[in-house]
Design an enzyme around this catalytic site. Structure first.
Site, short mmCIF file in Angstrom:
data_model
loop_
_atom_site.label_atom_id
_atom_site.label_comp_id
_atom_site.label_asym_id
_atom_site.label_seq_id
_atom_site.Cartn_x
_atom_site.Cartn_y
_atom_site.Cartn_z
N ARG A 120 -11.28 14.11 -16.17
CA ARG A 120 -12.49 14.65 -16.80
C ARG A 120 -12.97 15.92 -16.11
NH1 ARG A 120 -15.92 9.20 -17.14
NH2 ARG A 120 -15.30 9.31 -14.98
N LYS B 200 -1.22 -1.04 -11.75
CA LYS B 200 -2.02 -2.24 -11.61
C LYS B 200 -3.46 -1.85 -11.24
CE LYS B 200 -2.31 -4.32 -7.65
NZ LYS B 200 -3.05 -3.65 -6.58
N HIS C 77 4.55 -1.31 -7.09
CA HIS C 77 5.27 -0.43 -6.16
C HIS C 77 6.08 -1.19 -5.12
CE1 HIS C 77 1.76 -0.94 -3.50
NE2 HIS C 77 2.49 -0.46 -2.52
N LYS D 136 10.24 -0.70 -2.97
CA LYS D 136 10.49 -0.66 -1.52
C LYS D 136 11.96 -0.96 -1.25
CE LYS D 136 5.78 -1.78 -0.16
NZ LYS D 136 5.21 -0.73 0.65
N GLU E 146 -2.03 -6.80 6.17
CA GLU E 146 -2.51 -5.43 6.38
C GLU E 146 -3.53 -5.43 7.50
OE1 GLU E 146 -2.78 -2.96 2.56
OE2 GLU E 146 -3.66 -4.88 2.03
N ASP F 168 -5.35 -8.67 -6.25
CA ASP F 168 -4.94 -7.36 -5.76
C ASP F 168 -3.52 -7.39 -5.20
OD1 ASP F 168 -5.57 -4.61 -5.00
OD2 ASP F 168 -5.52 -5.32 -2.93
N HIS G 6 2.36 -8.21 -6.22
CA HIS G 6 3.36 -7.91 -5.19
C HIS G 6 4.05 -9.17 -4.65
CE1 HIS G 6 1.55 -4.09 -5.57
NE2 HIS G 6 0.62 -4.20 -4.68
N LYS H 100 -6.28 -8.79 4.36
CA LYS H 100 -6.68 -7.51 4.96
C LYS H 100 -7.25 -7.80 6.34
CE LYS H 100 -7.09 -4.71 0.91
NZ LYS H 100 -5.83 -3.99 0.96
C1 BG6 Z 1 -2.06 -2.01 -3.41
C2 BG6 Z 1 -3.35 -2.74 -3.17
O1 BG6 Z 1 -1.45 -2.45 -4.60
O2 BG6 Z 1 -1.17 -2.24 -2.33
C3 BG6 Z 1 -3.96 -2.34 -1.86
O3 BG6 Z 1 -4.23 -2.48 -4.23
C4 BG6 Z 1 -2.98 -2.47 -0.74
O4 BG6 Z 1 -5.13 -3.12 -1.60
C5 BG6 Z 1 -1.66 -1.80 -1.08
O5 BG6 Z 1 -3.55 -1.91 0.43
C6 BG6 Z 1 -0.61 -2.10 -0.03
O6 BG6 Z 1 0.52 -1.32 -0.28
P1 BG6 Z 1 1.53 -0.97 0.91
O7 BG6 Z 1 2.66 -0.27 0.23
O8 BG6 Z 1 0.77 -0.11 1.86
O9 BG6 Z 1 1.92 -2.25 1.53
#
Ligand code: BG6
Length: 492
Positions: A51, A150, A180, A184, A218, A237, A242, A341
């Protein structure tokens, strides 16, 4: 260009959310790296859309800053950066208004016969209106595809609504639902390891495997994403997408070919075979928790509520689940899944724990015969470790000891692995859907996750707490120890 890099076809990549965080942090750097490697043809274009009323030059500056911030100094090459910026164009447009769309259509009209990819790097509420605008302005060509980031909905119903709306404009073979984690390197290596070696597949079952652990930990907190995160939580999330994808690749039957539908059919079967967790057993099978203040890597870290700026929230930043796959191969083998986290460190791994040997020929002096373990490290330091028992070298009789047969990809290949988005973006252009989720997979994942969420609410299941910098709440330890097993890092 490296000898293994094959250039993709000319393309126009339209990034909705072109000035957003994902574009700056991931998409633009990934495309730049592929450009640097010689994979992107000279006339390919990247068109940012958002935008914000920016000019093409303004966007060039945005791209330049993104590369400056998110590309490693060693990969910065002035000539390549200039070439990359010259590919970037920009068009302000908004899904809720018609303004800007005719201009976007005009911009794209010069590339009607090339691959055209629409990347929705925006909130899922915009997927339907964006698709409609794309249709309204006749932007879908035979070479078009759409990439969905996502979160794909917040439960089965909302995911279906998003998928249905997109399906009115694009057919399934044009839809690339990105996770994603599938890009990997170690995740793809899991398939190579299982299906390109004789060694593993014969023992990849309940006869030989005791249990499997999948951890995605994380050390970061929610940072400034609290607004989104609080409506999502660790389950939506990280786990629904994942971790469940990692579970599928670990547990699936060998597909008959490394092709999109063959792989996805097998993943779907795993999701369908997951034993249901609901009001009856969620208390025993799941743990949810939220971080409090603590310290990570020796530095003080704030708690979730402080990060959020709220007094109360029932959103989990940690989840652990004991899952089971009710099929012939896996009956009785627990899969322990956990993610959180602000844990002790950033580490993601799949740990396959084999059963003890069937008969021990060694006497007590030899010591314990440890169980074999196969550890697939996704990050950091991607690699594979197979733990085996050997004789301690030297005199002193037969003493047994477990050692790691360790393969670090960085050490073995002398290169660091490309970011997951590099591989996935090129797959989008190539039209290869193998590493993308099909609509029925997403639906099946929600079918397993939704009753767990519902049970947490119906049962008013306790939300535990854990100090930042720990491995989660003690309830997570109890979850696995009830089964006579321990979490991998605790066992060291
Ligand atoms: C994302 C999540 O899909 O993946 C995040 O929304 C997360 O919360 C991230 O931090 C982690 O990705 P990676 O590749 O850093 O492990």
């Amino acid at each position: 260009m490296s000898s293994r890099t094959i250039q993709v076809s000319p393309f126009d990549l339209v990034v909705f959310g072109g000035t957003g965080d994902l574009a700056a942090r991931k998409l633009l750097p990934a495309l730049y790296h592929r450009d640097l490697a010689g994979q992107i043809p000279h006339d390919a274009r990247i068109i940012g859309v958002s935008r914000r009323p920016l000019s093409r030059e303004d966007y060039g500056r945005f791209v330049c800053e993104a590369l400056d911030q998110f590309v490693k100094p060693a990969d910065k090459n002035a000539e390549a950066i200039e070439r990359f910026i010259a590919r970037a164009d920009y068009q302000p447009a908004d899904a809720s208004k018609e303004a800007g769309w005719p201009e976007l259509a005009k911009l794209l009209s010069s590339g009607a016969d090339r691959v055209r990819a629409f990347y929705f790097a925006v909130a899922p509420e915009l997927f339907a209106p964006l698709s409609q605008r794309i249709q309204q302005f006749g932007l879908v060509t035979p070479g078009s595809r759409v990439v969905l980031e996502k979160p794909l909905g917040k439960d089965g119903e909302s995911a279906r609504a998003v998928n249905d709306a997109v399906a009115e404009v694009f057919n399934e073979s044009q839809v690339f639902r990105i996770d994603h984690y599938l890009g990997k390197e170690t995740v793809q290596n899991l398939m190579a390891l299982r299906f390109a070696n004789r060694l593993f597949e014969p023992v990849w079952n309940s006869t030989h495997i005791d249990h499997v652990q999948i951890t995605v930990a994380e050390d970061i907190g929610v940072g400034d994403r609290g607004g989104y995160y609080d409506t999502s939580g660790a389950m939506r999330d990280m786990l629904q997408n994942h971790i469940m994808q990692l579970l599928c690749l670990t547990a699936m039957e060998p597909p008959d070919a490394f092709e999109a539908d063959a792989v996805r059919d097998e993943k779907l079967k795993v999701l369908k075979a997951l034993k249901r967790i609901d009001d009856r057993n969620a208390d025993q099978m799941t743990v949810r928790a939220q971080y409090r203040a603590g310290s990570v890597g020796g530095k003080p870290a704030t708690g979730y509520l402080d990060d959020l700026g709220r007094e109360d929230s029932q959103t989990e930043t940690f989840v652990a689940i004991r899952a089971e796959i009710a099929n012939w191969r896996w009956a009785g083998v627990p899969f322990f899944l956990r993610t959180g986290k602000r844990l002790a460190k950033r580490t993601s791994e799949i740990v396959v724990n084999f059963r003890p040997i069937s008969h021990n020929i060694f006497d007590q002096m030899a010591g314990r015969v440890s169980q074999n373990r196969l550890i697939l490290r996704l990050q950091p330091d991607e690699g594979v470790t197979l733990e085996v028992t050997i004789k301690d070298p030297g005199p002193g009789g037969m003493r047994l000891r477990r050692i790691p047969l360790d393969m670090s990809f960085a050490e073995t290949f002398g290169v660091s692995n490309p970011d997951a988005y590099e591989r996935l973006l090129m797959d989008v252009i190539r039209g290869n859907q193998t590493l993308f989720m099909r609509a029925d997979e997403v639906a099946a994942a929600w079918r397993w996750v939704d009753p767990i969420h519902a049970a947490w609410i119906h049962n008013d299941q306790r939300i535990h707490t854990y100090p930042a910098g720990s491995w989660g709440p003690s309830a997570s330890v109890a979850l696995i120890e009830r089964d006579g097993r321990t979490w991998f890092e605790d066992a060291e």
